[in-house]
Scaffold this motif. Structure first.
Motif, PDB file in Angstrom:
ATOM      1  N   ILE A 139       1.829   0.284   5.448  1.00  0.00           N
ATOM      2  CA  ILE A 139       3.160   0.521   4.880  1.00  0.00           C
ATOM      3  C   ILE A 139       3.051   0.882   3.408  1.00  0.00           C
ATOM      4  O   ILE A 139       3.650   1.848   2.936  1.00  0.00           O
ATOM      5  N   ALA A 140       2.269   0.091   2.663  1.00  0.00           N
ATOM      6  CA  ALA A 140       2.128   0.320   1.222  1.00  0.00           C
ATOM      7  C   ALA A 140       1.564   1.699   0.921  1.00  0.00           C
ATOM      8  O   ALA A 140       1.922   2.321  -0.089  1.00  0.00           O
ATOM      9  N   ALA A 141       0.681   2.184   1.785  1.00  0.00           N
ATOM     10  CA  ALA A 141       0.018   3.474   1.559  1.00  0.00           C
ATOM     11  C   ALA A 141       0.808   4.656   2.112  1.00  0.00           C
ATOM     12  O   ALA A 141       0.375   5.805   1.992  1.00  0.00           O
ATOM     13  N   ALA A 142       1.966   4.394   2.700  1.00  0.00           N
ATOM     14  CA  ALA A 142       2.714   5.455   3.381  1.00  0.00           C
ATOM     15  C   ALA A 142       3.134   6.576   2.444  1.00  0.00           C
ATOM     16  O   ALA A 142       3.263   7.730   2.863  1.00  0.00           O
ATOM     17  N   ASP A 143       3.357   6.246   1.168  1.00  0.00           N
ATOM     18  CA  ASP A 143       3.771   7.280   0.206  1.00  0.00           C
ATOM     19  C   ASP A 143       2.584   7.890  -0.523  1.00  0.00           C
ATOM     20  O   ASP A 143       2.752   8.631  -1.486  1.00  0.00           O
ATOM     21  N   GLY A 144       1.360   7.571  -0.067  1.00  0.00           N
ATOM     22  CA  GLY A 144       0.152   8.137  -0.667  1.00  0.00           C
ATOM     23  C   GLY A 144      -0.405   7.339  -1.812  1.00  0.00           C
ATOM     24  O   GLY A 144      -1.433   7.714  -2.396  1.00  0.00           O
ATOM     25  N   ASN A 145       0.237   6.216  -2.140  1.00  0.00           N
ATOM     26  CA  ASN A 145      -0.229   5.402  -3.260  1.00  0.00           C
ATOM     27  C   ASN A 145       0.128   3.939  -3.026  1.00  0.00           C
ATOM     28  O   ASN A 145       1.292   3.611  -2.781  1.00  0.00           O
ATOM     29  N   VAL A 146      -0.878   3.062  -3.083  1.00  0.00           N
ATOM     30  CA  VAL A 146      -0.642   1.628  -2.981  1.00  0.00           C
ATOM     31  C   VAL A 146      -0.451   1.094  -4.396  1.00  0.00           C
ATOM     32  O   VAL A 146      -1.392   1.053  -5.190  1.00  0.00           O
ATOM     33  N   SER A 147       0.769   0.708  -4.729  1.00  0.00           N
ATOM     34  CA  SER A 147       1.067   0.261  -6.089  1.00  0.00           C
ATOM     35  C   SER A 147       0.515  -1.140  -6.336  1.00  0.00           C
ATOM     36  O   SER A 147       0.218  -1.890  -5.401  1.00  0.00           O
ATOM     37  N   GLU A 148       0.421  -1.487  -7.615  1.00  0.00           N
ATOM     38  CA  GLU A 148      -0.065  -2.819  -7.981  1.00  0.00           C
ATOM     39  C   GLU A 148       0.891  -3.899  -7.486  1.00  0.00           C
ATOM     40  O   GLU A 148       0.460  -4.974  -7.047  1.00  0.00           O
ATOM     41  N   LEU A 149       2.202  -3.624  -7.531  1.00  0.00           N
ATOM     42  CA  LEU A 149       3.179  -4.593  -7.054  1.00  0.00           C
ATOM     43  C   LEU A 149       3.021  -4.836  -5.560  1.00  0.00           C
ATOM     44  O   LEU A 149       3.106  -5.978  -5.089  1.00  0.00           O
ATOM     45  N   GLU A 150       2.791  -3.772  -4.814  1.00  0.00           N
ATOM     46  CA  GLU A 150       2.589  -3.916  -3.371  1.00  0.00           C
ATOM     47  C   GLU A 150       1.305  -4.687  -3.071  1.00  0.00           C
ATOM     48  O   GLU A 150       1.272  -5.567  -2.193  1.00  0.00           O
ATOM     49  N   THR A 151       0.247  -4.364  -3.816  1.00  0.00           N
ATOM     50  CA  THR A 151      -1.020  -5.065  -3.654  1.00  0.00           C
ATOM     51  C   THR A 151      -0.862  -6.556  -3.932  1.00  0.00           C
ATOM     52  O   THR A 151      -1.397  -7.403  -3.211  1.00  0.00           O
ATOM     53  N   ASP A 152      -0.112  -6.880  -4.985  1.00  0.00           N
ATOM     54  CA  ASP A 152       0.107  -8.280  -5.350  1.00  0.00           C
ATOM     55  C   ASP A 152       0.824  -9.042  -4.234  1.00  0.00           C
ATOM     56  O   ASP A 152       0.469 -10.183  -3.917  1.00  0.00           O
ATOM     57  N   VAL A 153       1.843  -8.412  -3.647  1.00  0.00           N
ATOM     58  CA  VAL A 153       2.584  -9.068  -2.564  1.00  0.00           C
ATOM     59  C   VAL A 153       1.691  -9.287  -1.351  1.00  0.00           C
ATOM     60  O   VAL A 153       1.666 -10.371  -0.758  1.00  0.00           O
ATOM     61  N   ILE A 154       0.923  -8.265  -0.980  1.00  0.00           N
ATOM     62  CA  ILE A 154       0.042  -8.399   0.185  1.00  0.00           C
ATOM     63  C   ILE A 154      -1.048  -9.436  -0.073  1.00  0.00           C
ATOM     64  O   ILE A 154      -1.412 -10.208   0.812  1.00  0.00           O
ATOM     65  N   HIS A 155      -1.551  -9.465  -1.302  1.00  0.00           N
ATOM     66  CA  HIS A 155      -2.568 -10.462  -1.655  1.00  0.00           C
ATOM     67  C   HIS A 155      -1.993 -11.876  -1.546  1.00  0.00           C
ATOM     68  O   HIS A 155      -2.653 -12.790  -1.030  1.00  0.00           O
ATOM     69  N   THR A 156      -0.769 -12.048  -2.020  1.00  0.00           N
ATOM     70  CA  THR A 156      -0.106 -13.350  -1.911  1.00  0.00           C
ATOM     71  C   THR A 156       0.067 -13.753  -0.453  1.00  0.00           C
ATOM     72  O   THR A 156      -0.212 -14.895  -0.062  1.00  0.00           O
ATOM     73  N   ILE A 157       0.535 -12.817   0.358  1.00  0.00           N
ATOM     74  CA  ILE A 157       0.689 -13.082   1.791  1.00  0.00           C
ATOM     75  C   ILE A 157      -0.645 -13.492   2.400  1.00  0.00           C
ATOM     76  O   ILE A 157      -0.738 -14.467   3.158  1.00  0.00           O
ATOM     77  N   SER A 158      -1.684 -12.755   2.055  1.00  0.00           N
ATOM     78  CA  SER A 158      -3.025 -13.024   2.586  1.00  0.00           C
ATOM     79  C   SER A 158      -3.489 -14.429   2.224  1.00  0.00           C
ATOM     80  O   SER A 158      -3.971 -15.186   3.080  1.00  0.00           O
ATOM     81  N   MET A 159      -3.355 -14.799   0.954  1.00  0.00           N
ATOM     82  CA  MET A 159      -3.805 -16.114   0.503  1.00  0.00           C
ATOM     83  C   MET A 159      -3.066 -17.236   1.210  1.00  0.00           C
ATOM     84  O   MET A 159      -3.681 -18.195   1.682  1.00  0.00           O
ATOM     85  N   TYR A 160      -1.748 -17.123   1.283  1.00  0.00           N
ATOM     86  CA  TYR A 160      -0.956 -18.200   1.881  1.00  0.00           C
ATOM     87  C   TYR A 160      -1.066 -18.225   3.404  1.00  0.00           C
ATOM     88  O   TYR A 160      -0.768 -19.250   4.027  1.00  0.00           O
ATOM     89  N   MET A 161      -1.507 -17.115   4.013  1.00  0.00           N
ATOM     90  CA  MET A 161      -1.807 -17.126   5.442  1.00  0.00           C
ATOM     91  C   MET A 161      -3.165 -17.758   5.730  1.00  0.00           C
ATOM     92  O   MET A 161      -3.505 -18.001   6.883  1.00  0.00           O
ATOM     93  N   GLY A 162      -3.962 -17.966   4.673  1.00  0.00           N
ATOM     94  CA  GLY A 162      -5.281 -18.556   4.862  1.00  0.00           C
ATOM     95  C   GLY A 162      -6.371 -17.561   5.187  1.00  0.00           C
ATOM     96  O   GLY A 162      -7.411 -17.929   5.740  1.00  0.00           O
ATOM     97  N   VAL A 163      -6.172 -16.292   4.835  1.00  0.00           N
ATOM     98  CA  VAL A 163      -7.202 -15.272   5.037  1.00  0.00           C
ATOM     99  C   VAL A 163      -8.180 -15.340   3.865  1.00  0.00           C
ATOM    100  O   VAL A 163      -7.769 -15.480   2.707  1.00  0.00           O
ATOM    101  N   SER A 164      -9.459 -15.249   4.146  1.00  0.00           N
ATOM    102  CA  SER A 164     -10.464 -15.341   3.086  1.00  0.00           C
ATOM    103  C   SER A 164     -10.360 -14.142   2.143  1.00  0.00           C
ATOM    104  O   SER A 164      -9.903 -13.059   2.533  1.00  0.00           O
ATOM    105  N   GLU A 165     -10.810 -14.338   0.901  1.00  0.00           N
ATOM    106  CA  GLU A 165     -10.760 -13.262  -0.088  1.00  0.00           C
ATOM    107  C   GLU A 165     -11.608 -12.071   0.339  1.00  0.00           C
ATOM    108  O   GLU A 165     -11.225 -10.914   0.139  1.00  0.00           O
ATOM    109  N   SER A 166     -12.770 -12.335   0.937  1.00  0.00           N
ATOM    110  CA  SER A 166     -13.641 -11.231   1.360  1.00  0.00           C
ATOM    111  C   SER A 166     -12.996 -10.410   2.469  1.00  0.00           C
ATOM    112  O   SER A 166     -13.111  -9.176   2.487  1.00  0.00           O
ATOM    113  N   ASP A 167     -12.294 -11.053   3.382  1.00  0.00           N
ATOM    114  CA  ASP A 167     -11.616 -10.312   4.449  1.00  0.00           C
ATOM    115  C   ASP A 167     -10.435  -9.522   3.902  1.00  0.00           C
ATOM    116  O   ASP A 167     -10.159  -8.403   4.346  1.00  0.00           O
ATOM    117  N   TYR A 168      -9.736 -10.102   2.938  1.00  0.00           N
ATOM    118  CA  TYR A 168      -8.644  -9.369   2.294  1.00  0.00           C
ATOM    119  C   TYR A 168      -9.174  -8.118   1.596  1.00  0.00           C
ATOM    120  O   TYR A 168      -8.629  -7.023   1.753  1.00  0.00           O
TER     121      TYR A 168
END
Length: 241
Positions: A139-168
């Motif tokens: 979704i974030a890449a749909a416009d051809g650019n993954v913004s820092e804000l989008e990356t931050d949100v996905i990273h937050t989701i990843s951390m709180y879901m319990g996904v390891s940093e290396s897998d993220y």
């Protein structure tokens, strides 16, 4: 909340309780009180999947998609089109239309992404969580650019879901690419460029185990097919190295 909404929410999976359940209940209540036709349980089962596992994955995907789409304060047409295409290709016209109706309602609601992500991490298996992350980066890449804000949100989701940093970082590298293809391949496999052949092989085997499409086959053939793209990226990274 109306009678039909209560009927829909009775006896469904974990995603219809807790924070996610509150969001979905809000969206269903809005739809049922609007001009949209009333929905009975059998129709909802068809819309969200005919098993609790499918319903839980699909409604979670809706809630997290909305969080990423709102990350930069502007829901882009390209992002909405990406979601529409995904649902249309994987779930058919009728179900895709139902998903988009739900998504539009969820986009209008503010909710705590930390609590939602914790709930996902508590109940959803690891391979399904990885597949969710892959979808969110799409979704974030749909416009051809993954913004820092989008990356931050996905990273937050990843951390709180319990996904390891290396897998993220591995999944992120499939969308936010290095100029050098080999550098990107090392990131996807989660190893350093100076890793030995044995270390690369071990990393590949571990990544393949966690990301194999068969691990999400319980969510239906539609999700399994979507997982194949991620698995292909891992294989390509291994071949490049």
């Amino acid at each position: 909340m109306g009678f039909f909404t209560k009927l829909i929410l009775t006896g469904l999976g974990w995603a219809f309780g807790g924070p996610i359940g509150g969001i979905i209940g809000y969206a269903l209540g809005s739809l049922l009180s609007s001009k949209h036709p009333r929905v009975i349980r059998s129709e909802v089962n068809q819309q969200f999947g005919n098993t609790e596992e499918k319903r839980d994955f699909n409604v979670t995907l809706l809630v997290l998609s909305a969080a990423v789409m709102k990350a930069d304060g502007n829901v882009k047409k390209s992002e909405l089109d990406y979601v529409k295409r995904f649902f249309l290709q994987n779930f058919g016209q009728e179900r895709a239309e139902n998903y988009i109706k739900m998504l539009r309602e969820i986009l209008n609601k503010e909710y705590n992404i930390y609590d939602v992500s914790r709930q996902v991490g508590q109940y959803m298996d690891y391979s399904s969580r990885l597949q969710l992350l892959h979808y969110l980066f799409g979704i974030a890449a749909a416009d051809g650019n993954v913004s820092e804000l989008e990356t931050d949100v996905i990273h937050t989701i990843s951390m709180y879901m319990g996904v390891s940093e290396s897998d993220y970082q591995s999944i992120k590298a499939m969308f936010v690419r290095e100029v050098n293809a080999s550098d990107n391949a090392y990131k996807i496999l989660g190893v350093n460029p100076d890793a030995s052949n044995e270390e690369v092989k071990k990393a590949y085997r571990e990544m393949a185990k966690k990301n194999h499409p068969d691990l999400v086959s319980n969510l239906g053939e539609d999700v399994r097919k979507a997982a194949e793209k991620k698995f292909q990226e891992i294989n390509q990274a291994y071949e490049i190295i």
